[in-house]
Write a protein that holds these residues in place. Structure first.
Motif, PDB file in Angstrom:
ATOM      1  N   CYS A  50       0.849  -1.198   0.000  1.00  0.00           N
ATOM      2  CA  CYS A  50       0.000   0.000   0.000  1.00  0.00           C
ATOM      3  C   CYS A  50       0.881   1.242   0.000  1.00  0.00           C
ATOM      4  CB  CYS A  50      -0.926   0.002   1.220  1.00  0.00           C
ATOM      5  SG  CYS A  50      -1.962   1.471   1.356  1.00  0.00           S
ATOM      6  N   ASP A  51       0.791   2.041  -1.057  1.00  0.00           N
ATOM      7  CA  ASP A  51       1.515   3.306  -1.112  1.00  0.00           C
ATOM      8  C   ASP A  51       0.583   4.508  -1.044  1.00  0.00           C
ATOM      9  OD1 ASP A  51       0.319   2.951  -3.530  1.00  0.00           O
ATOM     10  OD2 ASP A  51       2.054   3.564  -4.729  1.00  0.00           O
ATOM     11  N   TYR A  52      -0.705   4.270  -0.842  1.00  0.00           N
ATOM     12  CA  TYR A  52      -1.659   5.375  -0.736  1.00  0.00           C
ATOM     13  C   TYR A  52      -1.528   6.011   0.653  1.00  0.00           C
ATOM     14  CZ  TYR A  52      -6.046   7.952  -1.338  1.00  0.00           C
ATOM     15  OH  TYR A  52      -6.981   8.945  -1.465  1.00  0.00           O
ATOM     16  N   PRO A  53      -1.517   7.339   0.750  1.00  0.00           N
ATOM     17  CA  PRO A  53      -1.394   7.985   2.070  1.00  0.00           C
ATOM     18  C   PRO A  53      -2.661   7.797   2.896  1.00  0.00           C
ATOM     19  CG  PRO A  53      -1.714   9.631   0.345  1.00  0.00           C
ATOM     20  CD  PRO A  53      -1.524   8.323  -0.362  1.00  0.00           C
ATOM     21  N   ILE A  54      -2.510   7.211   4.057  1.00  0.00           N
ATOM     22  CA  ILE A  54      -3.636   6.939   4.959  1.00  0.00           C
ATOM     23  C   ILE A  54      -3.601   7.956   6.084  1.00  0.00           C
ATOM     24  CG2 ILE A  54      -4.771   5.233   6.392  1.00  0.00           C
ATOM     25  CD1 ILE A  54      -4.670   4.529   3.428  1.00  0.00           C
ATOM     26  N   GLU A  55      -4.623   8.785   6.159  1.00  0.00           N
ATOM     27  CA  GLU A  55      -4.691   9.850   7.156  1.00  0.00           C
ATOM     28  C   GLU A  55      -5.405   9.368   8.410  1.00  0.00           C
ATOM     29  OE1 GLU A  55      -5.707  14.633   7.203  1.00  0.00           O
ATOM     30  OE2 GLU A  55      -6.629  13.306   5.725  1.00  0.00           O
ATOM     31  N   SER A  56      -4.988   9.891   9.541  1.00  0.00           N
ATOM     32  CA  SER A  56      -5.641   9.549  10.798  1.00  0.00           C
ATOM     33  C   SER A  56      -7.077  10.057  10.782  1.00  0.00           C
ATOM     34  CB  SER A  56      -4.877  10.183  11.967  1.00  0.00           C
ATOM     35  OG  SER A  56      -5.398   9.747  13.205  1.00  0.00           O
ATOM     36  N   GLY A  57      -8.013   9.178  11.110  1.00  0.00           N
ATOM     37  CA  GLY A  57      -9.425   9.524  11.093  1.00  0.00           C
ATOM     38  C   GLY A  57     -10.133   9.177   9.802  1.00  0.00           C
ATOM     39  N   ALA A  58      -9.432   8.638   8.801  1.00  0.00           N
ATOM     40  CA  ALA A  58     -10.062   8.251   7.545  1.00  0.00           C
ATOM     41  C   ALA A  58     -10.796   6.918   7.714  1.00  0.00           C
ATOM     42  CB  ALA A  58      -9.018   8.139   6.439  1.00  0.00           C
ATOM     43  N   PRO A  59     -12.023   6.771   7.211  1.00  0.00           N
ATOM     44  CA  PRO A  59     -12.781   5.522   7.388  1.00  0.00           C
ATOM     45  C   PRO A  59     -12.121   4.357   6.666  1.00  0.00           C
ATOM     46  CG  PRO A  59     -14.231   7.335   6.774  1.00  0.00           C
ATOM     47  CD  PRO A  59     -12.824   7.822   6.572  1.00  0.00           C
ATOM     48  N   LEU A  60     -12.077   3.201   7.329  1.00  0.00           N
ATOM     49  CA  LEU A  60     -11.486   1.986   6.771  1.00  0.00           C
ATOM     50  C   LEU A  60     -12.371   0.799   7.128  1.00  0.00           C
ATOM     51  CD1 LEU A  60      -7.725   2.453   7.708  1.00  0.00           C
ATOM     52  CD2 LEU A  60      -8.750   2.863   5.477  1.00  0.00           C
ATOM     53  N   ILE A  61     -12.140  -0.307   6.435  1.00  0.00           N
ATOM     54  CA  ILE A  61     -12.758  -1.585   6.781  1.00  0.00           C
ATOM     55  C   ILE A  61     -11.766  -2.341   7.648  1.00  0.00           C
ATOM     56  CG2 ILE A  61     -13.772  -3.708   5.879  1.00  0.00           C
ATOM     57  CD1 ILE A  61     -14.167  -2.216   3.218  1.00  0.00           C
ATOM     58  N   VAL A  62     -12.156  -2.663   8.874  1.00  0.00           N
ATOM     59  CA  VAL A  62     -11.248  -3.250   9.860  1.00  0.00           C
ATOM     60  C   VAL A  62     -11.752  -4.647  10.214  1.00  0.00           C
ATOM     61  CG1 VAL A  62     -10.148  -2.958  12.107  1.00  0.00           C
ATOM     62  CG2 VAL A  62     -10.764  -0.936  10.760  1.00  0.00           C
ATOM     63  N   HIS A  63     -10.905  -5.649  10.006  1.00  0.00           N
ATOM     64  CA  HIS A  63     -11.195  -7.023  10.426  1.00  0.00           C
ATOM     65  C   HIS A  63     -10.483  -7.271  11.750  1.00  0.00           C
ATOM     66  CE1 HIS A  63     -12.660  -8.696   6.392  1.00  0.00           C
ATOM     67  NE2 HIS A  63     -12.392  -7.421   6.183  1.00  0.00           N
ATOM     68  N   VAL A  64     -11.242  -7.515  12.794  1.00  0.00           N
ATOM     69  CA  VAL A  64     -10.687  -7.827  14.114  1.00  0.00           C
ATOM     70  C   VAL A  64     -11.173  -9.218  14.490  1.00  0.00           C
ATOM     71  CG1 VAL A  64     -10.433  -7.121  16.518  1.00  0.00           C
ATOM     72  CG2 VAL A  64     -10.755  -5.399  14.730  1.00  0.00           C
ATOM     73  N   GLY A  65     -10.300 -10.198  14.354  1.00  0.00           N
ATOM     74  CA  GLY A  65     -10.721 -11.562  14.642  1.00  0.00           C
ATOM     75  C   GLY A  65     -11.793 -12.013  13.667  1.00  0.00           C
ATOM     76  N   PHE A  66     -12.937 -12.430  14.191  1.00  0.00           N
ATOM     77  CA  PHE A  66     -14.048 -12.912  13.364  1.00  0.00           C
ATOM     78  C   PHE A  66     -15.028 -11.803  13.015  1.00  0.00           C
ATOM     79  CE2 PHE A  66     -14.690 -13.746  17.895  1.00  0.00           C
ATOM     80  CZ  PHE A  66     -15.825 -12.994  18.152  1.00  0.00           C
ATOM     81  N   ARG A  67     -14.755 -10.568  13.413  1.00  0.00           N
ATOM     82  CA  ARG A  67     -15.663  -9.459  13.144  1.00  0.00           C
ATOM     83  C   ARG A  67     -15.115  -8.554  12.047  1.00  0.00           C
ATOM     84  NH1 ARG A  67     -16.776  -8.694  19.359  1.00  0.00           N
ATOM     85  NH2 ARG A  67     -18.977  -9.174  19.539  1.00  0.00           N
ATOM     86  N   ARG A  68     -16.039  -7.957  11.282  1.00  0.00           N
ATOM     87  CA  ARG A  68     -15.697  -6.934  10.292  1.00  0.00           C
ATOM     88  C   ARG A  68     -16.391  -5.640  10.698  1.00  0.00           C
ATOM     89  NH1 ARG A  68     -17.810  -8.577   4.898  1.00  0.00           N
ATOM     90  NH2 ARG A  68     -16.483  -6.888   4.118  1.00  0.00           N
ATOM     91  N   LEU A  69     -15.608  -4.560  10.711  1.00  0.00           N
ATOM     92  CA  LEU A  69     -16.113  -3.279  11.181  1.00  0.00           C
ATOM     93  C   LEU A  69     -15.843  -2.205  10.137  1.00  0.00           C
ATOM     94  CD1 LEU A  69     -14.479  -3.380  14.747  1.00  0.00           C
ATOM     95  CD2 LEU A  69     -16.721  -4.281  14.121  1.00  0.00           C
ATOM     96  N   VAL A  70     -16.658  -1.181  10.146  1.00  0.00           N
ATOM     97  CA  VAL A  70     -16.378   0.074   9.449  1.00  0.00           C
ATOM     98  C   VAL A  70     -16.059   1.095  10.524  1.00  0.00           C
ATOM     99  CG1 VAL A  70     -17.323   1.917   8.015  1.00  0.00           C
ATOM    100  CG2 VAL A  70     -17.821  -0.464   7.468  1.00  0.00           C
ATOM    101  N   ALA A  71     -14.799   1.547  10.553  1.00  0.00           N
ATOM    102  CA  ALA A  71     -14.341   2.416  11.636  1.00  0.00           C
ATOM    103  C   ALA A  71     -13.390   3.455  11.072  1.00  0.00           C
ATOM    104  CB  ALA A  71     -13.653   1.597  12.738  1.00  0.00           C
TER     105      ALA A  71
ATOM    106  N   TRP B 231     -16.532   8.289  16.943  1.00  0.00           N
ATOM    107  CA  TRP B 231     -17.715   7.477  17.202  1.00  0.00           C
ATOM    108  C   TRP B 231     -18.450   7.208  15.883  1.00  0.00           C
ATOM    109  CZ3 TRP B 231     -19.158   4.775  21.284  1.00  0.00           C
ATOM    110  CH2 TRP B 231     -20.459   4.264  21.322  1.00  0.00           C
ATOM    111  N   GLY B 232     -19.085   6.071  15.787  1.00  0.00           N
ATOM    112  CA  GLY B 232     -19.818   5.725  14.580  1.00  0.00           C
ATOM    113  C   GLY B 232     -19.403   4.401  13.974  1.00  0.00           C
ATOM    114  N   THR B 233     -18.653   3.580  14.721  1.00  0.00           N
ATOM    115  CA  THR B 233     -18.239   2.268  14.225  1.00  0.00           C
ATOM    116  C   THR B 233     -19.460   1.387  13.975  1.00  0.00           C
ATOM    117  OG1 THR B 233     -16.143   2.418  15.414  1.00  0.00           O
ATOM    118  CG2 THR B 233     -16.869   0.225  14.748  1.00  0.00           C
ATOM    119  N   GLU B 234     -19.487   0.739  12.823  1.00  0.00           N
ATOM    120  CA  GLU B 234     -20.580  -0.176  12.464  1.00  0.00           C
ATOM    121  C   GLU B 234     -20.033  -1.582  12.274  1.00  0.00           C
ATOM    122  OE1 GLU B 234     -23.269   1.003   9.407  1.00  0.00           O
ATOM    123  OE2 GLU B 234     -22.905   3.156   9.735  1.00  0.00           O
TER     124      GLU B 234
END
Length: 396
Positions: free
Chosen positions: A179-200, A354-357
């Motif tokens: 990944c060479d795209y600049p990722i800014e703090s606070g930018a929405p991402l798809i996060v996989h934590v264990g068996f869960r998938r989140l939008v955070a 706040w606003g994680t789904e």
């Protein structure tokens, strides 16, 4: 270096009214960099982010104040610290309303995990056993969503006690080499934590195991381990973490970072630092006249109690303002070098977005990312434009 909102004079000239874009264009290099784009051609979002990421890498946290607004109004929620690691800061001071909706385990999380695991030790299915699961009363929209992707696996899992509650989750991540795209703090991402998938919208900070304060990082720099803090569901154990971004062009999600679950601790403070920059104007032994840090005597008197530092290792403090144009007399613990830069660091606590789904079978991921992007702007310290200072204060 960054301009904190509004317009300012160029760092090495006395001209006024030169905004950040005009200053960058006037000093554009000929090496094809972001500032040397074609005249009149609008810059893309990726080009703007790359330029800001490079600027943050070269001069982290440094800002020049504009002429006009008072610094005490721009940085009303900031404070000075004698030592970032050792100075006291109450973790329960002025908490946001979202903290009333999360759970805190404190130092007893190991006991909580042991109790939750002991409750199911005598229940459940043995390992290596084949089962047939029959799902009843499945909603029609869920069945239709599963039918759109044939032969897709359906994940079934159980939750321990407390794993249905939300808290402040810290993830230990490293930016992926692909990944060479600049990722800014606070930018929405798809996060996989264990068996869960989140939008955070993770907020990145440097890990500091010896203190309860972590300094905010405005971008996910490559080859650097960071903590990504989010509001998310509680997870026990060393869960693997994958983070993806949506390119927005119909392409599949791009892998951004990998890592693991670090801790669940709402009292870990995420501290944003802003360093105000000044220049030595006249020097005599240990005393010096500093300019271009402030532009009115009221700000000088307001920040007088905060210790000054220089890039060459000197420490000092403000004695008094000189005149009405922002010059000030300062004293240091040694003679200054004419090439030195005067720094006044300010600190403010920020919180995750706040606003994680939690992504389910019927969740529109791109719509969830768009909702989160509208809810919170990315974490930044110097928005461009005439109302940049107001935007920055609203974000904090």
């Amino acid at each position: 270096r960054r301009v904190h909102g509004g317009s300012m004079a160029a760092p090495d000239s006395d001209e006024e009214g030169l905004n950040q874009d005009e200053y960058d264009a006037a000093n554009a290099s000929d090496d094809g960099g972001p500032a040397a784009s074609e005249a009149g051609a609008p810059r893309t979002e990726e080009e703007i982010l790359r330029e800001r990421q490079q600027d943050d890498f070269q001069w982290p946290d440094e800002v020049y104040l504009p002429k006009g607004p008072l610094a005490r109004d721009l940085f009303k929620g900031y404070r000075g610290l004698k030592s970032f690691h050792d100075s006291p800061w109450d973790p329960y001071e002025e908490l946001p309303p979202e903290y009333s909706r999360i759970v805190e385990f404190g130092d007893s999380i190991s006991r909580v995990v042991a109790e939750a695991v002991s409750e199911i030790e005598d229940e459940g299915i043995a390992c290596d056993a084949y089962l047939q699961l029959i799902l009843e009363d499945v909603p029609s929209e869920v069945a239709a969503a599963l039918a759109t992707v044939p032969f897709s696996p359906l994940l079934a899992f159980g939750l321990l006690r407390h794993e249905q509650q939300f808290s402040v989750v810290h993830l230990e991540v490293v930016k992926h080499a692909s990944c060479d795209y600049p990722i800014e703090s606070g930018a929405p991402l798809i996060v996989h934590v264990g068996f869960r998938r989140l939008v955070a919208a993770p907020v990145y900070s440097g890990s500091n195991p010896k203190a309860d304060k972590n300094k905010i990082e405005r971008f996910m720099q490559p080859n650097r381990g960071l903590l990504a803090s989010i509001y998310g569901p509680v997870c026990f154990g060393a869960m693997p973490v994958l983070m993806f971004r949506d390119p927005g062009t119909g392409a599949p999600p791009q892998l951004v970072a990998t890592g693991k679950l670090h801790s669940i601790r709402p009292t870990t403070m995420l501290i944003k630092r802003v360093v105000l920059i000044g220049e030595p104007f006249k020097m005599h032994k240990k005393k010096a006249t500093i300019r271009r840090m402030f532009y009115n005597p009221e700000d000088i008197l307001y920040f007088k109690a905060i210790e000054l530092r220089t890039k060459y290792g000197r420490h000092g403090h403000i004695l008094c303002p000189l005149g009405t144009h922002g010059h000030m007399k300062c004293v240091f613990d040694g003679a200054l070098d004419a090439r030195d830069t005067i720094c006044l660091p300010l600190y403010s606590r920020v919180y995750p977005r706040w606003g994680t789904e939690v992504i389910g079978a019927t969740t529109d991921v791109r719509a969830a990312l768009a909702r989160l992007a509208l809810r919170h702007a990315p974490l930044q310290d110097a928005a461009e434009g005439d109302n940049g200072a107001a935007m920055d204060m609203a974000m904090l």
